[in-house]
Design a protein around this motif. Sequence first.
Motif, PDB file in Angstrom:
ATOM      1  N   ALA A   1       0.896  -1.014  -0.273  1.00  0.00           N
ATOM      2  CA  ALA A   1       0.092  -0.286   0.283  1.00  0.00           C
ATOM      3  C   ALA A   1       0.796   1.116   0.038  1.00  0.00           C
ATOM      4  CB  ALA A   1      -1.132  -0.456   0.884  1.00  0.00           C
ATOM      5  N   ARG A   2       1.705   1.098   0.651  1.00  0.00           N
ATOM      6  CA  ARG A   2       2.724   2.706   0.880  1.00  0.00           C
ATOM      7  C   ARG A   2       3.718   2.812  -0.521  1.00  0.00           C
ATOM      8  NH1 ARG A   2       7.968   4.180   1.113  1.00  0.00           N
ATOM      9  NH2 ARG A   2       9.049   1.832   1.182  1.00  0.00           N
ATOM     10  N   ARG A   3       4.275   1.511  -1.060  1.00  0.00           N
ATOM     11  CA  ARG A   3       4.549   2.027  -2.505  1.00  0.00           C
ATOM     12  C   ARG A   3       3.167   2.210  -3.903  1.00  0.00           C
ATOM     13  NH1 ARG A   3      10.203  -1.092  -3.005  1.00  0.00           N
ATOM     14  NH2 ARG A   3      10.482  -1.628  -0.823  1.00  0.00           N
ATOM     15  N   GLY A   4       2.153   2.521  -3.058  1.00  0.00           N
ATOM     16  CA  GLY A   4       0.980   2.425  -4.266  1.00  0.00           C
ATOM     17  C   GLY A   4       0.588   0.614  -5.409  1.00  0.00           C
ATOM     18  N   ILE A   5       0.704   0.035  -4.834  1.00  0.00           N
ATOM     19  CA  ILE A   5       0.508  -1.205  -5.643  1.00  0.00           C
ATOM     20  C   ILE A   5      -0.677  -1.364  -5.394  1.00  0.00           C
ATOM     21  CG2 ILE A   5       1.537  -3.072  -6.449  1.00  0.00           C
ATOM     22  CD1 ILE A   5       4.260  -2.823  -4.455  1.00  0.00           C
ATOM     23  N   PRO A   6      -1.153  -1.834  -6.734  1.00  0.00           N
ATOM     24  CA  PRO A   6      -2.840  -2.239  -6.938  1.00  0.00           C
ATOM     25  C   PRO A   6      -2.887  -3.094  -6.060  1.00  0.00           C
ATOM     26  CG  PRO A   6      -2.063  -0.747  -8.947  1.00  0.00           C
ATOM     27  CD  PRO A   6      -0.932  -0.980  -8.412  1.00  0.00           C
ATOM     28  N   LEU A   7      -3.570  -3.867  -4.780  1.00  0.00           N
ATOM     29  CA  LEU A   7      -3.522  -5.108  -4.537  1.00  0.00           C
ATOM     30  C   LEU A   7      -5.124  -4.743  -4.186  1.00  0.00           C
ATOM     31  CD1 LEU A   7      -2.181  -6.960  -1.883  1.00  0.00           C
ATOM     32  CD2 LEU A   7      -2.357  -4.857  -0.676  1.00  0.00           C
ATOM     33  N   ARG A   8      -5.049  -6.224  -3.649  1.00  0.00           N
ATOM     34  CA  ARG A   8      -6.526  -6.861  -3.866  1.00  0.00           C
ATOM     35  C   ARG A   8      -6.813  -8.159  -2.006  1.00  0.00           C
ATOM     36  NH1 ARG A   8      -8.725 -11.801  -5.658  1.00  0.00           N
ATOM     37  NH2 ARG A   8      -7.318 -12.683  -7.705  1.00  0.00           N
ATOM     38  N   VAL A   9      -6.882  -8.126  -1.334  1.00  0.00           N
ATOM     39  CA  VAL A   9      -6.817  -9.226  -0.721  1.00  0.00           C
ATOM     40  C   VAL A   9      -8.202 -10.232  -0.221  1.00  0.00           C
ATOM     41  CG1 VAL A   9      -6.318  -9.265   2.255  1.00  0.00           C
ATOM     42  CG2 VAL A   9      -5.466  -7.647   1.018  1.00  0.00           C
ATOM     43  N   GLY A  10      -8.220 -11.541  -0.307  1.00  0.00           N
ATOM     44  CA  GLY A  10      -9.110 -12.071  -0.057  1.00  0.00           C
ATOM     45  C   GLY A  10      -9.186 -12.856   0.906  1.00  0.00           C
ATOM     46  N   ILE A  11     -10.123 -12.664   2.251  1.00  0.00           N
ATOM     47  CA  ILE A  11     -10.482 -13.425   3.070  1.00  0.00           C
ATOM     48  C   ILE A  11     -11.053 -14.885   2.719  1.00  0.00           C
ATOM     49  CG2 ILE A  11     -11.482 -13.242   5.457  1.00  0.00           C
ATOM     50  CD1 ILE A  11     -11.542 -10.274   5.365  1.00  0.00           C
ATOM     51  N   ILE A  12     -10.603 -15.838   3.308  1.00  0.00           N
ATOM     52  CA  ILE A  12     -10.737 -17.233   2.649  1.00  0.00           C
ATOM     53  C   ILE A  12     -11.868 -18.043   4.043  1.00  0.00           C
ATOM     54  CG2 ILE A  12     -10.412 -19.592   1.917  1.00  0.00           C
ATOM     55  CD1 ILE A  12     -10.198 -17.470   0.662  1.00  0.00           C
ATOM     56  N   ARG A  13     -13.194 -17.970   4.883  1.00  0.00           N
ATOM     57  CA  ARG A  13     -13.975 -18.430   5.097  1.00  0.00           C
ATOM     58  C   ARG A  13     -13.713 -19.509   5.826  1.00  0.00           C
ATOM     59  NH1 ARG A  13     -18.786 -17.371   3.652  1.00  0.00           N
ATOM     60  NH2 ARG A  13     -18.931 -14.771   4.122  1.00  0.00           N
ATOM     61  N   LEU A  14     -13.083 -20.049   7.285  1.00  0.00           N
ATOM     62  CA  LEU A  14     -12.677 -21.155   7.281  1.00  0.00           C
ATOM     63  C   LEU A  14     -13.165 -21.687   8.939  1.00  0.00           C
ATOM     64  CD1 LEU A  14      -9.397 -20.824   6.037  1.00  0.00           C
ATOM     65  CD2 LEU A  14     -10.853 -22.476   4.845  1.00  0.00           C
ATOM     66  N   SER A  15     -13.306 -20.871   8.921  1.00  0.00           N
ATOM     67  CA  SER A  15     -14.464 -21.149  10.903  1.00  0.00           C
ATOM     68  C   SER A  15     -15.754 -20.237  11.323  1.00  0.00           C
ATOM     69  CB  SER A  15     -13.761 -21.648  12.186  1.00  0.00           C
ATOM     70  OG  SER A  15     -13.324 -20.793  11.937  1.00  0.00           O
ATOM     71  N   GLU A  16     -16.508 -20.793  12.017  1.00  0.00           N
ATOM     72  CA  GLU A  16     -17.369 -19.989  12.249  1.00  0.00           C
ATOM     73  C   GLU A  16     -16.249 -18.439  13.292  1.00  0.00           C
ATOM     74  OE1 GLU A  16     -19.767 -19.532  10.468  1.00  0.00           O
ATOM     75  OE2 GLU A  16     -20.032 -20.788   9.534  1.00  0.00           O
ATOM     76  N   ASP A  17     -15.687 -18.894  13.570  1.00  0.00           N
ATOM     77  CA  ASP A  17     -15.485 -17.590  15.261  1.00  0.00           C
ATOM     78  C   ASP A  17     -13.944 -17.703  14.455  1.00  0.00           C
ATOM     79  OD1 ASP A  17     -13.566 -20.526  14.987  1.00  0.00           O
ATOM     80  OD2 ASP A  17     -13.854 -20.273  17.197  1.00  0.00           O
ATOM     81  N   GLN A  18     -13.312 -16.928  13.071  1.00  0.00           N
ATOM     82  CA  GLN A  18     -12.872 -16.778  12.434  1.00  0.00           C
ATOM     83  C   GLN A  18     -12.308 -14.834  12.183  1.00  0.00           C
ATOM     84  OE1 GLN A  18     -12.056 -18.371   8.157  1.00  0.00           O
ATOM     85  NE2 GLN A  18     -10.439 -17.007   8.340  1.00  0.00           N
ATOM     86  N   GLY A  19     -13.357 -14.239  12.453  1.00  0.00           N
ATOM     87  CA  GLY A  19     -13.646 -13.027  13.076  1.00  0.00           C
ATOM     88  C   GLY A  19     -13.017 -12.193  11.398  1.00  0.00           C
ATOM     89  N   ILE A  20     -13.686 -12.816  10.778  1.00  0.00           N
ATOM     90  CA  ILE A  20     -13.769 -11.810   9.774  1.00  0.00           C
ATOM     91  C   ILE A  20     -13.819 -10.490   9.461  1.00  0.00           C
ATOM     92  CG2 ILE A  20     -14.703 -11.757   6.945  1.00  0.00           C
ATOM     93  CD1 ILE A  20     -14.637 -15.174   6.878  1.00  0.00           C
ATOM     94  N   ASP A  21     -15.032  -9.551  10.071  1.00  0.00           N
ATOM     95  CA  ASP A  21     -15.756  -8.449  10.306  1.00  0.00           C
ATOM     96  C   ASP A  21     -14.070  -7.758  10.677  1.00  0.00           C
ATOM     97  OD1 ASP A  21     -17.403  -8.841   8.725  1.00  0.00           O
ATOM     98  OD2 ASP A  21     -19.258  -8.796  11.152  1.00  0.00           O
ATOM     99  N   ALA A  22     -13.495  -7.722  12.197  1.00  0.00           N
ATOM    100  CA  ALA A  22     -12.262  -7.634  12.372  1.00  0.00           C
ATOM    101  C   ALA A  22     -11.155  -7.688  11.315  1.00  0.00           C
ATOM    102  CB  ALA A  22     -11.737  -8.152  13.839  1.00  0.00           C
ATOM    103  N   ALA A  23     -11.263  -8.900  10.052  1.00  0.00           N
ATOM    104  CA  ALA A  23      -9.725  -8.901   9.848  1.00  0.00           C
ATOM    105  C   ALA A  23     -10.135  -7.609   8.457  1.00  0.00           C
ATOM    106  CB  ALA A  23      -9.887 -10.059   9.210  1.00  0.00           C
ATOM    107  N   VAL A  24     -11.078  -7.584   8.301  1.00  0.00           N
ATOM    108  CA  VAL A  24     -11.989  -6.659   7.195  1.00  0.00           C
ATOM    109  C   VAL A  24     -11.291  -5.157   7.412  1.00  0.00           C
ATOM    110  CG1 VAL A  24     -13.514  -5.520   6.108  1.00  0.00           C
ATOM    111  CG2 VAL A  24     -13.460  -7.856   5.873  1.00  0.00           C
ATOM    112  N   GLU A  25     -11.567  -4.640   8.796  1.00  0.00           N
ATOM    113  CA  GLU A  25     -11.578  -3.725   9.155  1.00  0.00           C
ATOM    114  C   GLU A  25      -9.622  -2.939   9.361  1.00  0.00           C
ATOM    115  OE1 GLU A  25     -13.087  -0.850   9.525  1.00  0.00           O
ATOM    116  OE2 GLU A  25     -15.420  -2.208   9.098  1.00  0.00           O
TER     117      GLU A  25
END
Length: 321
Positions: A133-157
């Motif tokens: 991000a600092r270097r300005g490289i276009p970046l996308r990130v995929g979060i893979i849902r593997l369990s119910e208690d993974q904390g996906i919303d927190a990972a997004v933030e």
Amino acid sequence: MWLEITSNCQLECSHCYASSGPGQGHGIVSADQWMQTLTEAAIAGVQQVQFIGGEPTSHPALSPLITHARQLGLRVEVFSNLFSIREHVWQALTQPGVSLATSYYSVGGEVHDQITHRAGSYGRTRANIAEAARRGIPLRVGIIRLSEDQGIDAAVEELVSIGVHRSAIGVDDQRGVGRGRGTEACVTEDELCGKCADGVLAIMPDGTVQPCVFSRDARFKVGNIAADSLTSVLNGERLHRIREDLTSFFLQRGSIGIDCPPAEPTGIQNCGPACSPACAPQGNCNPIVNPPPCNPIAGHPPRPEPPTRPPGPVCGPYSGR
């Protein structure tokens, strides 16, 4: 077109569709053969390639391969675990027309490192996401849902807080391919998004050509660039027959042409089995082109782009590795 240039990876993720891991090597395709394949791909009309693995940054020829692809006018995405990036690779990634993708799992190392089977992987991946991000490289990130208690919303933030644009974050489910298959006997076609029957192609480290990186069973093999040219594979009867068979299956399943569901209220695209595993560098479920839904590469600092971009999403690479 995906180029799976290596099976080697520092991580050994429990859901890895390629079953890659440490010490598996780069396969039998030489750097010159990859170069020639890129040239043939450009001549054949391929518009974008994704270097993937395994961990593509571990391959000694990645930087020249990126440069060669850009000289041919191909858009490039590198799908990396961002565990360890050398400076010459960072330099290659900052070329115009090059973007980066990675996977993320949770806030904090405990869950993330359990999934990757590598202590310290969370901290290193997080730091390199911030560096991209600092270097300005276009970046996308995929979060893979593997369990119910993974904390996906927190990972997004957390990702947003370190510089990832919210629209460049996707959430997807584990696919039953490779180690993700587990002990269940599942039909490979059921794990496909329905868009790998045309317009996409994948090449494995041993030169095997498959319809996409998820349709990797031997019965889907359509050729091998170690024995034949990419041109002959593209013109071969087997590729057309396999694509016809897949099209027939998807029509019966009713999944051809299904697009991603609307984004959730959070703004994060939630791509389920109908539209992911996205079938690759062309962007349907996991970003590549700006800015359609399910295509998170928007919102980055302005950078020069290649002169031509196809309109809208077609089918994008899966983010679960």
